[in-house]
Structures are given as C-alpha cells and as structure tokens.
Design a protein around this motif. Sequence first.
Motif, short mmCIF file in Angstrom:
data_model
loop_
_atom_site.label_atom_id
_atom_site.label_comp_id
_atom_site.label_asym_id
_atom_site.label_seq_id
_atom_site.Cartn_x
_atom_site.Cartn_y
_atom_site.Cartn_z
N TYR A 26 0.82 -1.21 0.00
CA TYR A 26 0.00 0.00 0.00
C TYR A 26 0.86 1.27 0.00
O TYR A 26 0.50 2.26 -0.63
CB TYR A 26 -0.94 0.00 1.20
CG TYR A 26 -1.95 -1.13 1.19
CD1 TYR A 26 -2.37 -1.72 0.00
CD2 TYR A 26 -2.49 -1.60 2.37
CE1 TYR A 26 -3.29 -2.74 -0.01
CE2 TYR A 26 -3.42 -2.63 2.37
CZ TYR A 26 -3.82 -3.19 1.18
OH TYR A 26 -4.74 -4.20 1.18
N ARG A 27 1.99 1.25 0.66
CA ARG A 27 2.86 2.45 0.69
C ARG A 27 3.41 2.74 -0.71
O ARG A 27 3.48 3.90 -1.12
CB ARG A 27 3.99 2.27 1.67
CG ARG A 27 3.50 2.24 3.10
CD ARG A 27 4.58 2.60 4.08
NE ARG A 27 4.13 2.41 5.46
CZ ARG A 27 3.34 3.23 6.12
NH1 ARG A 27 2.92 4.33 5.54
NH2 ARG A 27 2.98 2.98 7.36
N GLU A 28 3.79 1.70 -1.44
CA GLU A 28 4.29 1.89 -2.80
C GLU A 28 3.20 2.46 -3.69
O GLU A 28 3.45 3.36 -4.51
CB GLU A 28 4.79 0.56 -3.37
CG GLU A 28 6.03 0.01 -2.70
CD GLU A 28 6.37 -1.41 -3.10
OE1 GLU A 28 7.55 -1.77 -2.98
OE2 GLU A 28 5.47 -2.17 -3.53
N TYR A 37 -2.32 7.34 1.97
CA TYR A 37 -2.09 5.96 2.39
C TYR A 37 -3.35 5.34 2.99
O TYR A 37 -3.71 4.21 2.68
CB TYR A 37 -0.94 5.91 3.41
CG TYR A 37 -0.71 4.55 4.00
CD1 TYR A 37 -0.09 3.56 3.26
CD2 TYR A 37 -1.11 4.26 5.29
CE1 TYR A 37 0.13 2.30 3.79
CE2 TYR A 37 -0.89 3.00 5.83
CZ TYR A 37 -0.27 2.03 5.08
OH TYR A 37 -0.07 0.79 5.61
#
Length: 124
Positions: A26-28, A37
């Motif tokens: 999810y961060r990418e 985020y």
Amino acid sequence: MAKKSKQYEYDLSEVKRLIGETDKNYREIAAETGCPYASVVYHGRKIRGRVNRMRQEELNIEEQQPVLSITEETTETPKMLSGGTALSISRSDVHIHDAEQEAAKMIKAARALGLNKVNITIDR
C-alpha cells in the motif's frame, strides 16, 4: 477557526487497478499515485481483503499442513426433536484456526433447539 482539509489529485481507478493487479504494498501504491495511504488501505482491504501480504504467506504455508476437521457423531441414541427428527451437525475440513468458532456455532445451534448434550469428535 476550522482546519481546511487537504485536497489530493489522484486517479482512483489507477489505485484500484494497482491494488488488484499487482503485488505492490500500500505504501508503494500511495507514493506512486499520490493517493493518501489511508485511502489506499481502505480500498485495498475491500479488494484484497483484510489479510496483509505477510499474513497471506503464513496462510499459504499453513494450507500445506493437514487440516483438522470437526464432526459431530452420536454414540448414544440421538435425542428426538419435535416430529421425531434427530439432530446431527457436522463440519468437514475446518482449519484449526476456525475450529473454536465452528464448535461454538454448533453448540449455539444445539442450545437454540433445546438440547442439553452434544457429542463432538475431532478427527485427524
């Protein structure tokens, strides 16, 4: 004075596509798309489910191990319910992590039908 909320510019369909079609975390995805985020996590849980990648790898390993099943068998004469019907509840191929919940459901069903005894067998 009220705090003004941030405005984000991102393509939600691209976020959903990346969640559904890639193995990116999810961060990418948030960094690549500019989506917050928290929003990526929200949509990711709707698409991928609540299981994160690390937990998914653990589940894949556990799936290779034998699965225990819960079945209920009666060794005594079954209790007759109204109309002469005997109660038999069984669950097959229940994963060990779900066994306690399944047993609780069977006990709740037996109580709802007015039974005060059940036989539960755990097979290998």
